[in-house]
Every structure is written in C-alpha cells, then in structure tokens.
Design a protein around this motif. Sequence first.
Motif, PDB file in Angstrom:
ATOM      1  N   MET A   1     -27.796  35.449  53.617  1.00 28.64           N
ATOM      2  CA  MET A   1     -26.933  34.904  54.727  1.00 28.64           C
ATOM      3  C   MET A   1     -27.831  33.653  55.164  1.00 28.64           C
ATOM      4  SD  MET A   1     -25.798  36.372  58.260  1.00 28.64           S
ATOM      5  CE  MET A   1     -24.816  35.694  59.490  1.00 28.64           C
TER       6      MET A   1
ATOM      7  N   LYS B   1     -26.856  29.991  60.187  1.00 28.51           N
ATOM      8  CA  LYS B   1     -25.410  30.829  60.628  1.00 28.51           C
ATOM      9  C   LYS B   1     -25.932  32.137  61.327  1.00 28.51           C
ATOM     10  CE  LYS B   1     -21.695  33.254  58.803  1.00 28.51           C
ATOM     11  NZ  LYS B   1     -20.921  33.631  57.389  1.00 28.51           N
ATOM     12  N   PHE B   2     -26.970  32.612  60.918  1.00 30.19           N
ATOM     13  CA  PHE B   2     -27.403  33.984  61.282  1.00 30.19           C
ATOM     14  C   PHE B   2     -27.834  33.745  62.806  1.00 30.19           C
ATOM     15  CE2 PHE B   2     -31.274  36.741  62.766  1.00 30.19           C
ATOM     16  CZ  PHE B   2     -30.703  37.933  62.615  1.00 30.19           C
TER      17      PHE B   2
ATOM     18  N   THR C   1     -26.351  35.137  66.390  1.00 28.96           N
ATOM     19  CA  THR C   1     -27.152  36.052  67.309  1.00 28.96           C
ATOM     20  C   THR C   1     -27.440  35.414  68.550  1.00 28.96           C
ATOM     21  OG1 THR C   1     -29.085  35.391  66.108  1.00 28.96           O
ATOM     22  CG2 THR C   1     -28.055  37.507  65.075  1.00 28.96           C
TER      23      THR C   1
ATOM     24  N   ALA D   1     -24.189  40.052  67.532  1.00 29.90           N
ATOM     25  CA  ALA D   1     -23.810  40.576  66.277  1.00 29.90           C
ATOM     26  C   ALA D   1     -22.473  41.461  66.212  1.00 29.90           C
ATOM     27  CB  ALA D   1     -25.044  40.939  65.617  1.00 29.90           C
TER      28      ALA D   1
ATOM     29  N   TYR E   1     -19.438  39.585  66.729  1.00 29.31           N
ATOM     30  CA  TYR E   1     -18.809  38.761  65.680  1.00 29.31           C
ATOM     31  C   TYR E   1     -18.405  39.804  64.378  1.00 29.31           C
ATOM     32  CZ  TYR E   1     -19.150  35.481  61.776  1.00 29.31           C
ATOM     33  OH  TYR E   1     -18.798  34.893  60.683  1.00 29.31           O
TER      34      TYR E   1
ATOM     35  N   ASP F   1     -20.677  38.156  55.004  1.00 29.76           N
ATOM     36  CA  ASP F   1     -22.265  37.942  55.515  1.00 29.76           C
ATOM     37  C   ASP F   1     -22.375  39.228  56.824  1.00 29.76           C
ATOM     38  OD1 ASP F   1     -23.325  35.966  54.064  1.00 29.76           O
ATOM     39  OD2 ASP F   1     -22.457  34.393  55.339  1.00 29.76           O
TER      40      ASP F   1
ATOM     41  N   ASP G   1     -25.235  41.803  55.839  1.00 32.80           N
ATOM     42  CA  ASP G   1     -26.497  41.528  56.019  1.00 32.80           C
ATOM     43  C   ASP G   1     -26.972  41.111  57.576  1.00 32.80           C
ATOM     44  OD1 ASP G   1     -28.726  40.474  55.274  1.00 32.80           O
ATOM     45  OD2 ASP G   1     -28.195  38.384  54.974  1.00 32.80           O
ATOM     46  N   LEU G   2     -25.979  40.706  58.141  1.00 30.98           N
ATOM     47  CA  LEU G   2     -26.131  40.250  59.676  1.00 30.98           C
ATOM     48  C   LEU G   2     -26.431  41.472  60.474  1.00 30.98           C
ATOM     49  CD1 LEU G   2     -25.837  38.517  62.318  1.00 30.98           C
ATOM     50  CD2 LEU G   2     -23.400  39.311  62.285  1.00 30.98           C
TER      51      LEU G   2
ATOM     52  N   ARG H   1     -30.099  43.043  59.460  1.00 30.60           N
ATOM     53  CA  ARG H   1     -31.292  42.082  60.043  1.00 30.60           C
ATOM     54  C   ARG H   1     -31.219  42.429  61.495  1.00 30.60           C
ATOM     55  NH1 ARG H   1     -30.915  36.024  57.813  1.00 30.60           N
ATOM     56  NH2 ARG H   1     -32.788  35.851  59.062  1.00 30.60           N
TER      57      ARG H   1
END
Length: 271
Positions: free
Chosen positions: A1, A5-6, A10, A220, A223, A232, A235-236, A239
């Motif tokens: 990701m 963007k991450f 967040t 998160a 989203y 993604d 993965d988001l 994490r």
Amino acid sequence: MDRWKFYAITHADHVFLNPTSPARLEELIGLLDLPPEPRVLDIGCGTGELLVRLAEAHGASRSSGTGASGGSGSGAGFRGVGVDTSPPFLARARESVARRAPRAVIELHEMDGADYEAEAGAFDLACCLGASWVFAGHRGTLQALSRAVRPGGLVLVGEPFWRTEPPAEYLAWSGMTRDDFASHAENVAIGESEGLVALLAWVSSDEDWDRYETLQWRAAARYAAANPDDPDVHDLLERVAHARHEYLAWGRVTMGWALYLFGRPADVQPA
C-alpha cells in the motif's frame, strides 16, 4: 500500500499529525515572541495547520485584526515556508491556505526537508514537529533549524522521548532501536548543548496520545466500510491492527511526546 495513501486515510480526522492538542498549540502560538510580520519555516509541515494558524494569528485571514502574537493585523507581511513529501497532505495544506489565510505569503514545497536549502538566519521561527528523521534525529534537527533562524530567533520541535526503558519485545515489534530517542530531560539537554536556550518543554497527556492513536483506528474502519472493493483495505487494516497492539501493549506507557521551544541567543557584540 502506498505510504502516503495510508497516512492520508489514517490521519483524515486529525487536526495535527502528532499527539498535540489544538488547545495546547494555540496556547503556545500566543506565547511566541515573534515580530509583527514574521518569517516561519516548517519542515515536515504536513497539512500546513501550524503555518495557517500562525498566519491567522498575525492577521492573514480574510478578516483583519490584531494577531494573537502582537501582529499589526495587516497580514501582508507574514511569510511562511512549508516542506513535506506527502502529496495528499500538501493538497490539504494548499486548500487551507487559500481558504483561511489568503493574505499570507506561504510557499509549499513537495520535497525532502533535508534538501531544502534555507538561507542562514533568514527565519524568525523554524519548526519541525514529528519529523526529526529528516535530519537523522533530534540533535541534527536542532542544528539544522538553529542555522535557519536569526540571532534571537526561535526553534520549535515536537519529539518523542522514552518515558521508561523500552522493553526488548517492544523494540522488536516496532522495528525501533533504543537509540532512536532520548529521555525528556536529555531532549532538553541536547538543545542546550547546541548553544540554544530552553524556553518551554510541554509533554502531551495520555489523553492526547489516545486521541492521536485511536482516531487512526476509527478512520481506517470508516474507510474500509465505505470502500470494501479497494484492494488496499486488507493491508490497511493489518497495519492499523499491528500499530494498535504496539500502542496498547507497550507504547502508551513507554513513549512520550513533547513540544520543545528553544531560543537562539542573540549575537554577542564585541566590547
């Protein structure tokens, strides 16, 4: 990701991209001894919130008035420079400047802060809140910022510190090392060893940390619910879950955060 963007996802609900409350920073802005039309540098400026609030305090908003730091209210003389590597954060910064501080002159540069060549002594205030990695740590950050401010100018940094000795499990989980940060007292002492005068050292509260960390969980989750087809998302959430365990298991009691304000002494005139 993509990393930006991450962080954009967040930190969508954050006013500041660190564990500092808006009320605390507003109080600090009111205490800064700046000239009426200051020049300010912010390395790792993120969404530009600090620069915008400083511009507002010096009369650069749409409505004129006397600034909180003693500004004349003209606003035309406020000059700011913000440097960051995140396109999404800089997009938010440009929008904020246009909407809230149109009378200010604020340059925003998408680049590594270490590559920005600040003219020596050109700024009244130089800041770096939570991006000391740009200059390889707290000491390097203070050295870079102090070169950028005039004699009698101010240096403001936001820096983590170890509240207690970090457990080996914490370091292994997070990928950090013991030498990444110092203690609160050491952070102040480092500035003094660089010839700066310690003016303020304000530690964020547990509530400030909780706000900073848990707003990321909420952002998160929201989203992911709104974008279930985004590749993604998995993965988001992984994490964020990793960071949540790190914070609750160790970080909340081991790592602190503080704002450190230093003054660069005025040049001593020869007798």
